[in-house]
Write an enzyme that holds these catalytic residues in place. Structure first.
Site, PDB file in Angstrom:
ATOM      1  N   MET A  36      13.062  -1.095 -20.534  1.00 51.85           N
ATOM      2  CA  MET A  36      12.419  -2.357 -20.952  1.00 51.85           C
ATOM      3  C   MET A  36      11.263  -2.049 -21.892  1.00 51.85           C
ATOM      4  O   MET A  36      10.532  -1.084 -21.676  1.00 51.85           O
ATOM      5  CB  MET A  36      11.870  -3.082 -19.724  1.00 51.85           C
ATOM      6  CG  MET A  36      12.904  -3.367 -18.658  1.00 51.85           C
ATOM      7  SD  MET A  36      12.124  -4.185 -17.258  1.00 51.85           S
ATOM      8  CE  MET A  36      13.516  -4.269 -16.123  1.00 51.85           C
TER       9      MET A  36
ATOM     10  N   GLY B  51      14.306  -8.361 -16.678  1.00 48.82           N
ATOM     11  CA  GLY B  51      12.882  -8.010 -16.744  1.00 48.82           C
ATOM     12  C   GLY B  51      12.321  -7.515 -15.428  1.00 48.82           C
ATOM     13  O   GLY B  51      11.389  -6.722 -15.424  1.00 48.82           O
ATOM     14  N   PHE B  52      12.891  -7.956 -14.336  1.00 49.15           N
ATOM     15  CA  PHE B  52      12.350  -7.561 -13.029  1.00 49.15           C
ATOM     16  C   PHE B  52      13.467  -7.408 -12.005  1.00 49.15           C
ATOM     17  O   PHE B  52      14.463  -8.131 -12.070  1.00 49.15           O
ATOM     18  CB  PHE B  52      11.365  -8.622 -12.513  1.00 49.15           C
ATOM     19  CG  PHE B  52      10.255  -8.902 -13.471  1.00 49.15           C
ATOM     20  CD1 PHE B  52       9.154  -8.050 -13.553  1.00 49.15           C
ATOM     21  CD2 PHE B  52      10.323  -9.985 -14.333  1.00 49.15           C
ATOM     22  CE1 PHE B  52       8.134  -8.284 -14.470  1.00 49.15           C
ATOM     23  CE2 PHE B  52       9.306 -10.232 -15.255  1.00 49.15           C
ATOM     24  CZ  PHE B  52       8.215  -9.377 -15.315  1.00 49.15           C
ATOM     25  N   GLY B  53      13.242  -6.505 -11.051  1.00 54.49           N
ATOM     26  CA  GLY B  53      14.141  -6.408  -9.914  1.00 54.49           C
ATOM     27  C   GLY B  53      13.722  -7.431  -8.864  1.00 54.49           C
ATOM     28  O   GLY B  53      12.674  -8.074  -8.990  1.00 54.49           O
ATOM     29  N   GLY B  54      14.559  -7.581  -7.856  1.00 57.17           N
ATOM     30  CA  GLY B  54      14.190  -8.388  -6.696  1.00 57.17           C
ATOM     31  C   GLY B  54      14.221  -9.898  -6.899  1.00 57.17           C
ATOM     32  O   GLY B  54      13.638 -10.631  -6.118  1.00 57.17           O
TER      33      GLY B  54
ATOM     34  N   ASP C 266      24.676  -7.864 -12.906  1.00 52.76           N
ATOM     35  CA  ASP C 266      23.385  -7.232 -12.653  1.00 52.76           C
ATOM     36  C   ASP C 266      22.336  -8.281 -12.293  1.00 52.76           C
ATOM     37  O   ASP C 266      22.025  -9.159 -13.099  1.00 52.76           O
ATOM     38  CB  ASP C 266      22.983  -6.485 -13.946  1.00 52.76           C
ATOM     39  CG  ASP C 266      21.694  -5.683 -13.816  1.00 52.76           C
ATOM     40  OD1 ASP C 266      21.124  -5.637 -12.715  1.00 52.76           O
ATOM     41  OD2 ASP C 266      21.277  -5.099 -14.831  1.00 52.76           O
ATOM     42  N   GLY C 267      21.786  -8.163 -11.082  1.00 49.05           N
ATOM     43  CA  GLY C 267      20.665  -9.005 -10.691  1.00 49.05           C
ATOM     44  C   GLY C 267      20.924  -9.797  -9.428  1.00 49.05           C
ATOM     45  O   GLY C 267      21.844 -10.599  -9.357  1.00 49.05           O
ATOM     46  N   GLY C 268      20.123  -9.519  -8.402  1.00 47.33           N
ATOM     47  CA  GLY C 268      20.177 -10.315  -7.173  1.00 47.33           C
ATOM     48  C   GLY C 268      21.420 -10.126  -6.330  1.00 47.33           C
ATOM     49  O   GLY C 268      21.750 -10.981  -5.513  1.00 47.33           O
TER      50      GLY C 268
ATOM     51  N   GLY D 290      19.763  -3.026  -7.115  1.00 51.60           N
ATOM     52  CA  GLY D 290      18.514  -2.273  -7.041  1.00 51.60           C
ATOM     53  C   GLY D 290      17.862  -2.425  -5.695  1.00 51.60           C
ATOM     54  O   GLY D 290      18.000  -1.572  -4.809  1.00 51.60           O
TER      55      GLY D 290
HETATM   56  C1  DX5 Z   1      16.794  -6.585 -14.189  1.00 50.38           C
HETATM   57  C2  DX5 Z   1      17.549  -5.279 -14.248  1.00 50.38           C
HETATM   58  C3  DX5 Z   1      18.322  -4.963 -13.028  1.00 50.38           C
HETATM   59  C4  DX5 Z   1      17.518  -4.828 -11.770  1.00 50.38           C
HETATM   60  C5  DX5 Z   1      18.347  -5.410 -10.660  1.00 50.38           C
HETATM   61  O1  DX5 Z   1      16.251  -6.872 -15.431  1.00 50.38           O
HETATM   62  O2  DX5 Z   1      18.466  -5.273 -15.322  1.00 50.38           O
HETATM   63  O3  DX5 Z   1      19.163  -3.840 -13.193  1.00 50.38           O
HETATM   64  O4  DX5 Z   1      17.185  -3.514 -11.440  1.00 50.38           O
HETATM   65  O5  DX5 Z   1      17.580  -5.406  -9.535  1.00 50.38           O
HETATM   66  P1  DX5 Z   1      17.951  -6.225  -8.236  1.00 50.38           P
HETATM   67  O6  DX5 Z   1      19.239  -5.692  -7.713  1.00 50.38           O
HETATM   68  O7  DX5 Z   1      16.781  -5.971  -7.370  1.00 50.38           O
HETATM   69  O8  DX5 Z   1      18.063  -7.687  -8.644  1.00 50.38           O
HETATM   70 ZN    ZN Z   2      19.993  -3.580 -15.417  1.00 49.73          ZN
END
Ligand code: DX5
Ligand code: ZN
Length: 219
Positions: A36, A141-144, A174-176, A196
């Site tokens: 990022m 942009g963010f995990g979780g 990818d995501g959630g 993640g």
């Molecule tokens: C978000 C990333 C994801 C992130 C997913 O911008 O591209 O790869 O790590 O994280 P989780 O699984 O926690 O949503």
């Molecule tokens: Zn990703």
């Protein structure tokens, strides 16, 4: 065969090598690395040296997700650092076709990613050039974050699009994603799952085992 790609964004960065080795041993197929730049997405995460470091501790496929403006500027650097798949966002490339061609010329696999609000029609003239489409199921942009439910219809529609055209393109989501919604994501037609938080928080071994069970149940 469905593919599991743990995202190291949620790993304990002070023990990154160990955590990568752990998910490698526990059956990760890819290691997903989120890059990022603080411009395309609000946050800043990893760069080229981290890809190089992860390359030293695993032989698994390094799945590099570039959330950066004009990624064409850095593709060669990421490939030299050890990326096996380079995914770029359609929204961040002025010349997407040129960017995808550059990735393939460097001998690695090319992915195109779409944000949740970007229409599948933006893939019309690039789908046959891509090895993988990464559908974001959260805003990058963010995990979780929480999985956006409309992603399910988007996955189904993309799977139909790929089949209608007789192509062989992977669908990565990818995501959630967690063990409660993974089945729906797979049944909609995804075959590469990024996770993640739900892999790296708590007991990694039991998380990985649960994910693998779900992945192998739907094939
Ligand atoms: C978000 C990333 C994801 C992130 C997913 O911008 O591209 O790869 O790590 O994280 P989780 O699984 O926690 O949503
Ligand atoms: Zn990703």
């Amino acid at each position: 065969m469905n593919i599991l790609a743990p995202s190291i964004l949620a790993a304990d960065i002070t023990r990154l090598g160990e955590e990568v080795k752990k998910v490698d041993t526990l059956g990760a197929d890819y290691i997903h690395i989120d890059v990022m730049d603080g411009i395309f997405v609000p946050s800043i995460s990893f760069g080229i040296p981290v890809v190089k470091g992860v390359r030293k501790v695993t032989d698994k496929i390094l799945d590099v997700h570039l959330m950066i403006e004009e990624p064409i500027r850095y593709i060669e650097d990421f490939v030299k650092a050890g990326a096996d798949i380079v995914t770029v966002h359609a929204e961040s490339c002025r010349h997407l076709n040129r960017t995808i061609s550059r990735i393939r010329e460097l001998g690695v696999r090319a992915g195109v990613s779409l944000n949740p609000s970007t229409s599948l029609t933006s893939l019309d003239y690039i789908l046959s050039e891509a090895d993988m489409v990464l559908l974001m199921s959260v805003n990058p942009g963010f995990g979780g974050q929480k999985f956006i439910p409309s992603s399910i219809d988007k996955i189904k529609e993309l799977r139909r699009m790929i089949e209608t055209r007789g192509l062989n393109v992977d669908i990565e989501v990818d995501g959630g994603i967690n063990t409660a919604n993974i089945r729906e994501v797979l049944e909609a037609g995804a075959n590469v799952i990024v996770a993640g938080t739900s892999i790296f928080s708590g007991d990694i071994e039991s998380n990985m085992n649960q994910f693998r069970r779900e992945l192998d149940r739907v094939s």
